[in-house]
Design a protein around this motif. Structure first.
Motif, PDB file in Angstrom:
ATOM      1  N   ARG A  18       0.777  -1.201  -0.142  1.00 27.39           N
ATOM      2  CA  ARG A  18       0.084  -0.012   0.055  1.00 27.39           C
ATOM      3  C   ARG A  18       0.917   1.362  -0.005  1.00 27.39           C
ATOM      4  O   ARG A  18       2.041   1.153   0.719  1.00 27.39           O
ATOM      5  N   LEU A  19       0.545   2.272  -0.637  1.00 28.89           N
ATOM      6  CA  LEU A  19       1.123   3.506  -0.819  1.00 28.89           C
ATOM      7  C   LEU A  19      -0.137   4.522  -0.375  1.00 28.89           C
ATOM      8  O   LEU A  19      -1.080   4.423  -0.628  1.00 28.89           O
ATOM      9  N   VAL A  20       0.498   5.685  -0.060  1.00 30.07           N
ATOM     10  CA  VAL A  20      -0.409   6.690   0.309  1.00 30.07           C
ATOM     11  C   VAL A  20      -1.036   7.252  -0.879  1.00 30.07           C
ATOM     12  O   VAL A  20      -0.204   7.763  -1.929  1.00 30.07           O
ATOM     13  N   ASP A  21      -2.194   7.478  -1.037  1.00 28.22           N
ATOM     14  CA  ASP A  21      -2.965   8.003  -2.347  1.00 28.22           C
ATOM     15  C   ASP A  21      -3.068   9.582  -2.063  1.00 28.22           C
ATOM     16  O   ASP A  21      -3.060  10.229  -3.048  1.00 28.22           O
ATOM     17  N   ARG A  22      -3.798   9.708  -0.991  1.00 27.76           N
ATOM     18  CA  ARG A  22      -4.275  11.253  -0.625  1.00 27.76           C
ATOM     19  C   ARG A  22      -4.279  11.505   0.763  1.00 27.76           C
ATOM     20  O   ARG A  22      -4.205  10.196   1.430  1.00 27.76           O
ATOM     21  N   GLY A  23      -4.442  12.587   1.401  1.00 28.48           N
ATOM     22  CA  GLY A  23      -4.495  12.689   2.728  1.00 28.48           C
ATOM     23  C   GLY A  23      -4.578  14.253   3.091  1.00 28.48           C
ATOM     24  O   GLY A  23      -4.820  15.183   2.185  1.00 28.48           O
ATOM     25  N   GLY A  24      -4.616  14.512   4.354  1.00 25.69           N
ATOM     26  CA  GLY A  24      -4.879  16.077   4.815  1.00 25.69           C
ATOM     27  C   GLY A  24      -4.527  15.974   6.431  1.00 25.69           C
ATOM     28  O   GLY A  24      -4.109  15.112   6.981  1.00 25.69           O
ATOM     29  N   PHE A  25      -4.796  17.405   6.811  1.00 20.11           N
ATOM     30  CA  PHE A  25      -4.297  17.895   8.195  1.00 20.11           C
ATOM     31  C   PHE A  25      -5.588  18.238   8.558  1.00 20.11           C
ATOM     32  O   PHE A  25      -6.465  19.002   7.973  1.00 20.11           O
ATOM     33  N   ARG A  26      -5.965  18.149   9.683  1.00 19.36           N
ATOM     34  CA  ARG A  26      -6.889  18.610  10.491  1.00 19.36           C
ATOM     35  C   ARG A  26      -6.927  19.178  11.747  1.00 19.36           C
ATOM     36  O   ARG A  26      -6.027  18.585  12.565  1.00 19.36           O
ATOM     37  N   ARG A  27      -7.459  20.146  12.352  1.00 18.07           N
ATOM     38  CA  ARG A  27      -7.362  20.613  13.690  1.00 18.07           C
ATOM     39  C   ARG A  27      -8.841  20.847  14.043  1.00 18.07           C
ATOM     40  O   ARG A  27      -9.505  21.573  13.498  1.00 18.07           O
ATOM     41  N   TYR A  28      -9.455  20.412  15.160  1.00 18.62           N
ATOM     42  CA  TYR A  28     -10.661  20.651  15.796  1.00 18.62           C
ATOM     43  C   TYR A  28     -10.591  21.161  17.020  1.00 18.62           C
ATOM     44  O   TYR A  28      -9.758  20.774  17.871  1.00 18.62           O
ATOM     45  N   ASP A  29     -10.928  22.496  17.496  1.00 15.29           N
ATOM     46  CA  ASP A  29     -10.717  23.251  18.663  1.00 15.29           C
ATOM     47  C   ASP A  29     -12.080  22.668  19.955  1.00 15.29           C
ATOM     48  O   ASP A  29     -11.512  22.867  20.934  1.00 15.29           O
ATOM     49  N   GLU A  30     -13.104  22.139  19.451  1.00 16.78           N
ATOM     50  CA  GLU A  30     -14.154  22.061  20.431  1.00 16.78           C
ATOM     51  C   GLU A  30     -14.155  20.646  20.851  1.00 16.78           C
ATOM     52  O   GLU A  30     -14.252  19.618  20.200  1.00 16.78           O
ATOM     53  N   PRO A  31     -14.003  20.490  22.221  1.00 15.15           N
ATOM     54  CA  PRO A  31     -14.101  18.962  22.897  1.00 15.15           C
ATOM     55  C   PRO A  31     -15.778  18.569  22.309  1.00 15.15           C
ATOM     56  O   PRO A  31     -16.556  19.271  22.267  1.00 15.15           O
ATOM     57  N   GLY A  32     -15.892  17.232  21.835  1.00 12.57           N
ATOM     58  CA  GLY A  32     -16.980  16.726  21.705  1.00 12.57           C
ATOM     59  C   GLY A  32     -17.129  16.690  20.122  1.00 12.57           C
ATOM     60  O   GLY A  32     -18.264  16.200  19.687  1.00 12.57           O
ATOM     61  N   PHE A  33     -16.271  17.281  19.529  1.00 11.90           N
ATOM     62  CA  PHE A  33     -16.348  17.424  18.013  1.00 11.90           C
ATOM     63  C   PHE A  33     -16.343  15.939  17.526  1.00 11.90           C
ATOM     64  O   PHE A  33     -15.465  15.047  17.936  1.00 11.90           O
ATOM     65  N   ARG A  34     -17.048  15.504  16.527  1.00 11.85           N
ATOM     66  CA  ARG A  34     -17.312  14.125  15.891  1.00 11.85           C
ATOM     67  C   ARG A  34     -16.897  14.479  14.429  1.00 11.85           C
ATOM     68  O   ARG A  34     -17.639  15.072  13.786  1.00 11.85           O
ATOM     69  N   THR A  35     -15.942  13.754  13.887  1.00 12.25           N
ATOM     70  CA  THR A  35     -15.584  13.743  12.427  1.00 12.25           C
ATOM     71  C   THR A  35     -16.784  13.076  11.700  1.00 12.25           C
ATOM     72  O   THR A  35     -17.516  12.209  12.164  1.00 12.25           O
ATOM     73  N   HIS A  36     -16.722  13.362  10.385  1.00 11.24           N
ATOM     74  CA  HIS A  36     -17.862  13.251   9.574  1.00 11.24           C
ATOM     75  C   HIS A  36     -19.278  12.863  10.061  1.00 11.24           C
ATOM     76  O   HIS A  36     -19.900  11.840  10.006  1.00 11.24           O
ATOM     77  N   ASP A  37     -19.587  14.237  10.891  1.00 16.54           N
ATOM     78  CA  ASP A  37     -20.940  13.968  11.275  1.00 16.54           C
ATOM     79  C   ASP A  37     -22.193  14.104  10.539  1.00 16.54           C
ATOM     80  O   ASP A  37     -23.357  14.755  10.981  1.00 16.54           O
ATOM     81  N   GLU A  38     -21.885  14.055   9.248  1.00 19.40           N
ATOM     82  CA  GLU A  38     -23.157  14.012   8.528  1.00 19.40           C
ATOM     83  C   GLU A  38     -24.100  12.779   8.572  1.00 19.40           C
ATOM     84  O   GLU A  38     -23.693  11.799   9.216  1.00 19.40           O
ATOM     85  N   PRO A  39     -25.314  12.617   8.091  1.00 23.29           N
ATOM     86  CA  PRO A  39     -26.126  11.471   8.155  1.00 23.29           C
ATOM     87  C   PRO A  39     -25.493  10.505   7.478  1.00 23.29           C
ATOM     88  O   PRO A  39     -24.962  10.571   6.329  1.00 23.29           O
ATOM     89  N   GLY A  40     -25.835   9.169   7.797  1.00 22.58           N
ATOM     90  CA  GLY A  40     -25.424   7.785   7.139  1.00 22.58           C
ATOM     91  C   GLY A  40     -24.147   7.554   7.894  1.00 22.58           C
ATOM     92  O   GLY A  40     -23.598   8.031   8.598  1.00 22.58           O
ATOM     93  N   THR A  41     -23.300   6.718   7.329  1.00 26.40           N
ATOM     94  CA  THR A  41     -22.274   6.019   7.426  1.00 26.40           C
ATOM     95  C   THR A  41     -21.164   6.534   6.609  1.00 26.40           C
ATOM     96  O   THR A  41     -21.372   7.315   5.764  1.00 26.40           O
ATOM     97  N   HIS A  42     -19.933   6.690   7.338  1.00 30.43           N
ATOM     98  CA  HIS A  42     -18.659   7.155   6.587  1.00 30.43           C
ATOM     99  C   HIS A  42     -17.650   5.832   6.439  1.00 30.43           C
ATOM    100  O   HIS A  42     -17.158   5.475   7.204  1.00 30.43           O
TER     101      HIS A  42
END
Length: 102
Positions: A18-42
């Motif tokens: 496996r090789l890295v295809d793509r990626g990114g950097f994230r910073r979330y300031d709020e406790p309780g933040f949930r990634t991919h919090d849109e409806p449905g599965t991720h």
């Protein structure tokens, strides 16, 4: 889902071929933040790697709390796993993410 340390990744925990295809950097300031919090599965058809640089929280896999994480952990999400990181630390959650190509 597997929780690893950076040293494990250097030692070959990333799936062979496996090789890295793509990626990114994230910073979330709020406790309780949930990634991919849109409806449905991720989910993805390829593995995803999260490298946690700062902060802490819980990883949710397929709708259930799976494990705690903190700075220095590496999370390897398997293809098809519905996944969300939930921040609960006193400092911002900072991580990189990478999709691995087939």
């Amino acid at each position: 889902m597997r929780k690893l340390a950076f040293a494990d990744v250097v030692g070959g925990a990333i799936p062979a071929g496996r090789l890295v295809d793509r990626g990114g950097f994230r910073r979330y300031d709020e406790p309780g933040f949930r990634t991919h919090d849109e409806p449905g599965t991720h989910t993805h058809t390829v593995p995803e790697v999260f490298c946690i640089y700062q902060g802490s929280g819980t990883i949710e896999i397929n709708g259930a709390a799976a494990d705690r994480f903190t700075a220095g952990d590496v999370l390897l999400i398997e293809p098809g796993e519905d996944h969300h990181l939930i921040s609960d630390g006193d400092v911002p959650l900072v991580f990189t993410w990478m999709h691995l190509q087939e």
